[in-house]
Design a protein around this motif. Structure first.
Motif, PDB file in Angstrom:
ATOM      1  N   UNK A 100     -31.007  40.138  17.903  1.00 50.34           N
ATOM      2  CA  UNK A 100     -31.704  38.951  18.407  1.00 50.34           C
ATOM      3  C   UNK A 100     -33.175  38.985  18.044  1.00 50.34           C
ATOM      4  N   UNK A 101     -33.780  40.164  18.084  1.00 50.89           N
ATOM      5  CA  UNK A 101     -35.187  40.310  17.690  1.00 50.89           C
ATOM      6  C   UNK A 101     -35.371  40.008  16.209  1.00 50.89           C
ATOM      7  N   UNK A 102     -34.413  40.465  15.390  1.00 50.48           N
ATOM      8  CA  UNK A 102     -34.465  40.170  13.964  1.00 50.48           C
ATOM      9  C   UNK A 102     -34.401  38.668  13.736  1.00 50.48           C
ATOM     10  N   UNK A 103     -33.562  37.988  14.506  1.00 48.35           N
ATOM     11  CA  UNK A 103     -33.418  36.541  14.335  1.00 48.35           C
ATOM     12  C   UNK A 103     -34.620  35.739  14.823  1.00 48.35           C
ATOM     13  N   UNK A 104     -35.548  36.397  15.494  1.00 52.31           N
ATOM     14  CA  UNK A 104     -36.769  35.689  15.907  1.00 52.31           C
ATOM     15  C   UNK A 104     -37.596  35.288  14.689  1.00 52.31           C
ATOM     16  N   UNK A 105     -37.282  35.884  13.534  1.00 48.33           N
ATOM     17  CA  UNK A 105     -37.976  35.558  12.280  1.00 48.33           C
ATOM     18  C   UNK A 105     -37.369  34.334  11.595  1.00 48.33           C
ATOM     19  N   UNK A 175     -27.471  34.745  22.778  1.00 52.55           N
ATOM     20  CA  UNK A 175     -28.688  35.430  22.347  1.00 52.55           C
ATOM     21  C   UNK A 175     -28.787  35.583  20.829  1.00 52.55           C
ATOM     22  N   UNK A 176     -27.628  35.649  20.178  1.00 48.32           N
ATOM     23  CA  UNK A 176     -27.583  35.799  18.728  1.00 48.32           C
ATOM     24  C   UNK A 176     -26.825  34.628  18.123  1.00 48.32           C
ATOM     25  N   UNK A 177     -27.449  33.968  17.176  1.00 44.33           N
ATOM     26  CA  UNK A 177     -26.800  32.829  16.520  1.00 44.33           C
ATOM     27  C   UNK A 177     -26.030  33.275  15.280  1.00 44.33           C
ATOM     28  N   UNK A 178     -24.949  32.577  15.010  1.00 47.19           N
ATOM     29  CA  UNK A 178     -24.217  32.797  13.764  1.00 47.19           C
ATOM     30  C   UNK A 178     -24.854  31.908  12.703  1.00 47.19           C
ATOM     31  N   UNK A 182     -23.442  28.412  11.226  1.00 41.87           N
ATOM     32  CA  UNK A 182     -24.038  27.201  11.788  1.00 41.87           C
ATOM     33  C   UNK A 182     -24.758  26.388  10.713  1.00 41.87           C
ATOM     34  N   UNK A 183     -25.318  27.089   9.721  1.00 45.21           N
ATOM     35  CA  UNK A 183     -26.016  26.387   8.632  1.00 45.21           C
ATOM     36  C   UNK A 183     -25.046  25.942   7.542  1.00 45.21           C
ATOM     37  N   UNK A 244     -28.285  37.222   9.815  1.00 47.99           N
ATOM     38  CA  UNK A 244     -27.283  36.160   9.952  1.00 47.99           C
ATOM     39  C   UNK A 244     -26.391  36.346  11.176  1.00 47.99           C
ATOM     40  N   UNK A 245     -26.564  37.458  11.897  1.00 48.40           N
ATOM     41  CA  UNK A 245     -25.821  37.690  13.129  1.00 48.40           C
ATOM     42  C   UNK A 245     -24.447  38.294  12.927  1.00 48.40           C
TER      43      UNK A 245
END
Length: 277
Positions: A100-105, A175-178, A182-183, A244-245
């Motif tokens: 989740x922290x990685x995805x904050x970027x 908390x973590x997106x796929x 999703x894109x 990318x989760x």
């Protein structure tokens, strides 16, 4: 399933395959012309049959492992649940919401780039060594690549059977997106054809990429540019699996270990066969 339903199912899969293969094919063409070079390609002309014959046992080993892997993945999940070794909770206890922290970027542009890296870049990284090493004067890297990939798949499949592990996008949907799906939701059709949600430990995307980069570094005197490209691409692929989760950081660390260990195992195997022949 009626014909209309079949077309609805197949068409998106074909579209995704064309996109992934098309991107990889362009990269392969550019790399072959710039990294391998026309002169090296011309120098190898006429010796292809002998080169293939020499590498055939190693390429055959990889083919057999891939076929077994394809069959075993159909029954693997059932065996995993029969064993019941669910490692997801342990992994989450170790790293928490690191992904989740990685995805904050995350940004739309970065997601687009890393999705392409994860799909087409991965195919390119794994396939290009067979072209480059096939025309190289020394055939050892080609043999090593085939055996190393086989070891990755064989050990990875064993881990997938032994351990049930859901990725962060499955365990932590709030908390973590796929981000990949999703894109680009159509990509889920392709990944669903080759994998299941419980096959995440270790990350084979990471292990195979690290193996390819490690061998590229070993052959840097022959292909100096490839050593740089492979190292950067392998790093980006490993990062993309978390961004990318899809994978946990633990999966990536295990993937790095598997990739380097597979190179060492491949070294031993090729060396032993060379000594016996």
């Amino acid at each position: 399933m009626n014909p209309t339903q079949s077309l609805v199912t197949v068409s998106p899969l074909v579209a995704v395959l064309l996109r992934v293969v098309g991107g990889a094919a362009i990269a392969l063409a550019v790399a072959t012309l710039t990294i391998v070079g026309p002169s090296r390609l011309a120098g190898a002309y006429g010796s292809g049959r002998g080169r293939f014959r020499e590498a055939a046992p190693y390429l055959g080993l990889l083919t057999v492992v891939l076929l077994v892997n394809k069959v075993a993945r159909g029954v693997g999940p059932e065996l995993s649940w029969a064993l019941g070794w669910n490692a997801t909770g342990v992994i989450y206890a170790v790293e928490g919401n690191f992904v989740g922290s990685v995805q904050s970027l995350a940004t739309p542009a970065l997601t687009a780039v890393l999705s392409t890296v994860y799909l087409s870049g991965y195919v390119f990284l794994l396939v290009f060594p067979f072209i480059a090493y096939f025309v190289a004067a020394d055939d050892r890297p080609l043999k090593l690549t085939a055996v190393t990939y086989a070891a990755n798949y064989a050990i990875g499949l064993t881990c997938y059977i032994l351990f049930i592990s859901y990725g962060p996008r499955n365990l932590l949907p709030g908390q973590v997106e796929s981000l990949l799906y999703s894109s680009y939701p159509q990509t889920q059709i392709l990944t669903g054809e080759v994998n299941v949600n419980t096959n995440v430990f270790p990350s084979l995307h990471t292990s195979l990429s690290v193996s390819a980069a490690a061998i590229a570094i070993r052959t840097r005197e022959t292909y100096p540019a490839w050593a740089v490209v492979a190292s950067l691409l392998a790093s980006a692929i490993a990062f993309s699996t978390m961004y990318l989760g899809i994978h946990w950081g633990t999966d990536v660390v295990a993937g790095v270990a598997l990739g380097l260990g597979s190179v060492a195992l491949g070294d031993w195997f090729v060396e032993r066969r060379s000594a016996d022949s």
